[in-house]
Design a protein around this motif. Structure first.
Motif, PDB file in Angstrom:
ATOM      1  N   PRO A 152      -1.790 -21.709 -18.905  1.00 43.33           N
ATOM      2  CA  PRO A 152      -1.029 -21.146 -17.783  1.00 43.33           C
ATOM      3  C   PRO A 152      -1.304 -19.661 -17.575  1.00 43.33           C
ATOM      4  CG  PRO A 152       0.361 -22.636 -19.032  1.00 43.33           C
ATOM      5  CD  PRO A 152      -0.929 -22.511 -19.801  1.00 43.33           C
ATOM      6  N   ALA A 153      -1.454 -18.903 -18.663  1.00 50.46           N
ATOM      7  CA  ALA A 153      -1.735 -17.468 -18.533  1.00 50.46           C
ATOM      8  C   ALA A 153      -3.099 -17.236 -17.891  1.00 50.46           C
ATOM      9  CB  ALA A 153      -1.659 -16.789 -19.900  1.00 50.46           C
ATOM     10  N   GLU A 154      -4.088 -18.064 -18.254  1.00 49.32           N
ATOM     11  CA  GLU A 154      -5.412 -17.924 -17.651  1.00 49.32           C
ATOM     12  C   GLU A 154      -5.391 -18.300 -16.177  1.00 49.32           C
ATOM     13  OE1 GLU A 154      -8.283 -18.843 -21.519  1.00 49.32           O
ATOM     14  OE2 GLU A 154      -7.469 -20.508 -20.343  1.00 49.32           O
ATOM     15  N   LEU A 155      -4.626 -19.336 -15.840  1.00 53.18           N
ATOM     16  CA  LEU A 155      -4.479 -19.702 -14.431  1.00 53.18           C
ATOM     17  C   LEU A 155      -3.761 -18.598 -13.663  1.00 53.18           C
ATOM     18  CD1 LEU A 155      -3.528 -23.493 -14.579  1.00 53.18           C
ATOM     19  CD2 LEU A 155      -5.671 -22.498 -13.774  1.00 53.18           C
ATOM     20  N   ALA A 156      -2.763 -17.972 -14.294  1.00 52.00           N
ATOM     21  CA  ALA A 156      -2.048 -16.875 -13.642  1.00 52.00           C
ATOM     22  C   ALA A 156      -2.992 -15.729 -13.315  1.00 52.00           C
ATOM     23  CB  ALA A 156      -0.906 -16.389 -14.533  1.00 52.00           C
ATOM     24  N   GLU A 157      -3.908 -15.440 -14.214  1.00 53.27           N
ATOM     25  CA  GLU A 157      -4.887 -14.383 -13.972  1.00 53.27           C
ATOM     26  C   GLU A 157      -5.784 -14.747 -12.792  1.00 53.27           C
ATOM     27  OE1 GLU A 157      -6.839 -10.816 -14.401  1.00 53.27           O
ATOM     28  OE2 GLU A 157      -5.117 -11.484 -15.593  1.00 53.27           O
ATOM     29  N   GLN A 158      -6.174 -16.004 -12.719  1.00 53.79           N
ATOM     30  CA  GLN A 158      -6.997 -16.437 -11.592  1.00 53.79           C
ATOM     31  C   GLN A 158      -6.218 -16.346 -10.283  1.00 53.79           C
ATOM     32  OE1 GLN A 158      -8.808 -20.232 -12.467  1.00 53.79           O
ATOM     33  NE2 GLN A 158      -9.463 -19.581 -14.507  1.00 53.79           N
ATOM     34  N   ALA A 159      -4.937 -16.733 -10.328  1.00 48.63           N
ATOM     35  CA  ALA A 159      -4.116 -16.639  -9.114  1.00 48.63           C
ATOM     36  C   ALA A 159      -3.963 -15.183  -8.683  1.00 48.63           C
ATOM     37  CB  ALA A 159      -2.749 -17.272  -9.368  1.00 48.63           C
ATOM     38  N   ARG A 160      -3.754 -14.287  -9.627  1.00 42.88           N
ATOM     39  CA  ARG A 160      -3.619 -12.867  -9.290  1.00 42.88           C
ATOM     40  C   ARG A 160      -4.889 -12.353  -8.608  1.00 42.88           C
ATOM     41  NH1 ARG A 160      -4.331  -7.376 -12.174  1.00 42.88           N
ATOM     42  NH2 ARG A 160      -5.959  -8.499 -13.277  1.00 42.88           N
ATOM     43  N   ASN A 161      -6.045 -12.801  -9.086  1.00 44.70           N
ATOM     44  CA  ASN A 161      -7.297 -12.345  -8.500  1.00 44.70           C
ATOM     45  C   ASN A 161      -7.476 -12.818  -7.062  1.00 44.70           C
ATOM     46  OD1 ASN A 161      -7.969 -11.061 -10.874  1.00 44.70           O
ATOM     47  ND2 ASN A 161      -9.259 -12.716 -11.630  1.00 44.70           N
ATOM     48  N   GLN A 162      -6.725 -13.834  -6.654  1.00 48.09           N
ATOM     49  CA  GLN A 162      -6.838 -14.345  -5.292  1.00 48.09           C
ATOM     50  C   GLN A 162      -5.841 -13.686  -4.337  1.00 48.09           C
ATOM     51  OE1 GLN A 162      -9.948 -16.552  -6.559  1.00 48.09           O
ATOM     52  NE2 GLN A 162      -9.276 -16.195  -4.466  1.00 48.09           N
ATOM     53  N   LEU A 163      -4.955 -12.839  -4.839  1.00 50.00           N
ATOM     54  CA  LEU A 163      -3.992 -12.184  -3.959  1.00 50.00           C
ATOM     55  C   LEU A 163      -4.710 -11.303  -2.946  1.00 50.00           C
ATOM     56  CD1 LEU A 163      -1.266 -11.118  -6.555  1.00 50.00           C
ATOM     57  CD2 LEU A 163      -0.976 -12.803  -4.730  1.00 50.00           C
ATOM     58  N   ARG A 164      -4.305 -11.387  -1.724  1.00 49.98           N
ATOM     59  CA  ARG A 164      -4.859 -10.526  -0.679  1.00 49.98           C
ATOM     60  C   ARG A 164      -3.748  -9.578  -0.235  1.00 49.98           C
ATOM     61  NH1 ARG A 164      -7.142 -13.440   4.456  1.00 49.98           N
ATOM     62  NH2 ARG A 164      -8.899 -13.848   3.075  1.00 49.98           N
ATOM     63  N   LEU A 165      -3.815  -8.349  -0.710  1.00 50.21           N
ATOM     64  CA  LEU A 165      -2.791  -7.362  -0.383  1.00 50.21           C
ATOM     65  C   LEU A 165      -3.250  -6.520   0.799  1.00 50.21           C
ATOM     66  CD1 LEU A 165      -1.742  -6.189  -3.966  1.00 50.21           C
ATOM     67  CD2 LEU A 165      -0.943  -8.148  -2.632  1.00 50.21           C
ATOM     68  N   PRO A 166      -2.455  -6.467   1.856  1.00 53.02           N
ATOM     69  CA  PRO A 166      -2.875  -5.725   3.047  1.00 53.02           C
ATOM     70  C   PRO A 166      -2.769  -4.226   2.846  1.00 53.02           C
ATOM     71  CG  PRO A 166      -0.643  -6.508   3.329  1.00 53.02           C
ATOM     72  CD  PRO A 166      -1.129  -7.089   2.025  1.00 53.02           C
ATOM     73  N   SER A 167      -3.678  -3.498   3.431  1.00 56.16           N
ATOM     74  CA  SER A 167      -3.572  -2.045   3.440  1.00 56.16           C
ATOM     75  C   SER A 167      -2.480  -1.650   4.434  1.00 56.16           C
ATOM     76  CB  SER A 167      -4.901  -1.413   3.849  1.00 56.16           C
ATOM     77  OG  SER A 167      -5.913  -1.745   2.926  1.00 56.16           O
ATOM     78  N   PRO A 168      -1.740  -0.593   4.155  1.00 59.36           N
ATOM     79  CA  PRO A 168      -0.651  -0.182   5.053  1.00 59.36           C
ATOM     80  C   PRO A 168      -1.163   0.200   6.438  1.00 59.36           C
ATOM     81  CG  PRO A 168      -0.512   0.944   2.927  1.00 59.36           C
ATOM     82  CD  PRO A 168      -1.845   0.267   2.958  1.00 59.36           C
ATOM     83  N   ARG A 169      -0.420  -0.171   7.460  1.00 58.05           N
ATOM     84  CA  ARG A 169      -0.701   0.258   8.824  1.00 58.05           C
ATOM     85  C   ARG A 169       0.297   1.357   9.165  1.00 58.05           C
ATOM     86  NH1 ARG A 169      -3.348  -3.472  12.214  1.00 58.05           N
ATOM     87  NH2 ARG A 169      -3.088  -1.846  13.804  1.00 58.05           N
ATOM     88  N   ILE A 170      -0.157   2.582   9.204  1.00 60.74           N
ATOM     89  CA  ILE A 170       0.715   3.744   9.367  1.00 60.74           C
ATOM     90  C   ILE A 170       1.141   3.911  10.830  1.00 60.74           C
ATOM     91  CG2 ILE A 170       0.810   6.266   9.209  1.00 60.74           C
ATOM     92  CD1 ILE A 170      -1.048   6.072   6.798  1.00 60.74           C
ATOM     93  N   GLU A 171       2.443   4.072  11.037  1.00 62.75           N
ATOM     94  CA  GLU A 171       2.998   4.369  12.356  1.00 62.75           C
ATOM     95  C   GLU A 171       3.942   5.559  12.216  1.00 62.75           C
ATOM     96  OE1 GLU A 171       1.999   2.860  14.957  1.00 62.75           O
ATOM     97  OE2 GLU A 171       1.195   0.924  14.282  1.00 62.75           O
ATOM     98  N   ALA A 172       4.120   6.308  13.299  1.00 59.89           N
ATOM     99  CA  ALA A 172       5.000   7.478  13.256  1.00 59.89           C
ATOM    100  C   ALA A 172       5.491   7.816  14.660  1.00 59.89           C
ATOM    101  CB  ALA A 172       4.286   8.683  12.648  1.00 59.89           C
ATOM    102  N   ASN A 173       6.604   8.513  14.722  1.00 53.93           N
ATOM    103  CA  ASN A 173       7.115   9.074  15.970  1.00 53.93           C
ATOM    104  C   ASN A 173       7.530  10.516  15.697  1.00 53.93           C
ATOM    105  OD1 ASN A 173       8.132   8.395  18.867  1.00 53.93           O
ATOM    106  ND2 ASN A 173       9.800   9.552  17.931  1.00 53.93           N
ATOM    107  N   PRO A 174       7.136  11.459  16.567  1.00 58.73           N
ATOM    108  CA  PRO A 174       6.427  11.326  17.843  1.00 58.73           C
ATOM    109  C   PRO A 174       5.060  10.650  17.696  1.00 58.73           C
ATOM    110  CG  PRO A 174       7.367  13.517  17.628  1.00 58.73           C
ATOM    111  CD  PRO A 174       7.511  12.864  16.290  1.00 58.73           C
ATOM    112  N   ALA A 175       4.671   9.940  18.778  1.00 53.06           N
ATOM    113  CA  ALA A 175       3.443   9.158  18.724  1.00 53.06           C
ATOM    114  C   ALA A 175       2.198  10.037  18.734  1.00 53.06           C
ATOM    115  CB  ALA A 175       3.404   8.188  19.907  1.00 53.06           C
ATOM    116  N   GLY A 176       2.301  11.235  19.326  1.00 51.21           N
ATOM    117  CA  GLY A 176       1.164  12.151  19.339  1.00 51.21           C
ATOM    118  C   GLY A 176       1.349  13.228  18.288  1.00 51.21           C
TER     119      GLY A 176
END
Length: 308
Positions: A152-176
């Motif tokens: 199970p620990a080895e499978l957990a490591e394989q599952a972790r390697n498949q995680l796709r973590l998104p990079s943050p999409r930065i937003e702010a106001n004022p928009a300019g």
């Protein structure tokens, strides 16, 4: 391009036509580095149509498992898998089933004696997901207790390697441009936040790794850092521009004049906790982070005295 920020990043990219530079940004908002194509299936500039996109779109979870195959080892029953460390360029070369007299970090596979059985190979069954590392085939006897399956620990490591973590999409106001002494609202695009999961399995055993975002740290470029426990609240049209964000914001006290490119470098870093469970067991992996950068121009409004 940053398909996913995990220990072994991988993705399938579909090339489009007529796309724009992913780092181009949207008019009227802070410029983003473009390192945010890892979870929402689109790149900055995708609004123009035809830009590159990750196969599988915004699918947040993967399922990968060992499946029965028609793999056949060499006639002597031994296959050698060699891993070659990164070159000076940083590229990693993995050579599956290569035969070397002196392989680096070899793994030797032998077919376990059994009346019947099969070789199983590791495959992912959702579009856009692929095994980040080459995994040697595994021999599994048919219906034999105590077969040499991954733990199970080895499978957990394989599952972790498949995680796709998104990079943050930065937003702010004022928009300019931001303004000195005027509250700046900070938040992340909805696709940048939320749990991600991945499952790895062998016959009869399944383990799932789950990544959960817990906080985001903002380095504002003026020497100050803001830590928020959530993605932040988007600024709504018609809201008071002088009001501070209820949960994630900053107030610049000086302008960005004199800074490189006349702008403050801003970095948003999301912190993720990684847990796993399955087969009656559970555990925790070290935390992971994803980050993106932007440039905020901060202007200082000038008062005009009329003498009246």
């Amino acid at each position: 391009m940053d398909c996913s920020q995990n220990p072994n990043p991988t993705c399938d990219l579909g090339a489009g036509q007529g796309g724009t530079n992913p780092g181009g940004g949207n008019p009227g908002r802070p410029q983003d580095s473009g390192q945010h194509s890892g979870g929402d299936g689109s790149a900055e500039g995708g609004e123009d149509g035809g830009g590159d996109a990750i196969v599988g779109g915004d699918n947040p979870g993967s399922h990968c498992s060992y499946v029965r195959s028609d793999y056949r080892p060499p006639v002597d029953g031994v296959a050698t898998v060699a891993y070659r460390p990164p070159q000076e360029s940083g590229a990693i070369t993995v050579q599956p089933a290569v035969f070397l007299r002196k392989p680096a970090r070899p793994t030797v596979l032998t077919q376990a004696p059994a009346p019947s059985g099969a070789w199983y190979v590791y495959r992912c069954d959702k579009p856009g997901f692929a095994d980040a590392l080459y995994r040697p085939p595994v021999w599994i006897p048919d219906g034999q207790p105590g077969a040499p399956l991954p733990s199970p620990a080895e499978l957990a490591e394989q599952a972790r390697n498949q995680l796709r973590l998104p990079s943050p999409r930065i937003e702010a106001n004022p928009a300019g441009d931001q303004l000195v002494h005027l509250p700046t609202w900070l938040w992340l695009n909805q696709a940048s936040w939320g749990q991600r999961s991945a499952t790895a399995s062998v016959p009869g055993v399944s383990v799932t790794a789950v990544a959960t975002p817990t906080s985001v740290s903002w380095s504002m470029g003026d020497g100050r850092t803001v830590t928020c426990t959530g993605p932040g609240t988007p600024f709504s049209t018609g809201s008071d521009p002088k009001a501070a964000s209820p949960d994630c914001g900053h107030i610049y006290r000086t302008s960005s004049a004199g800074q490189p490119n006349q702008a403050f470098p801003v970095i948003a870093t999301v912190h993720w906790t990684i847990t796993w469970s399955g087969a009656g067991q559970s555990g925790v992996f070290p935390d992971m982070t994803t980050s993106s950068t932007a440039a905020f121009r901060v202007a200082e409004s000038q008062a005009l005295g009329t003498g009246g």
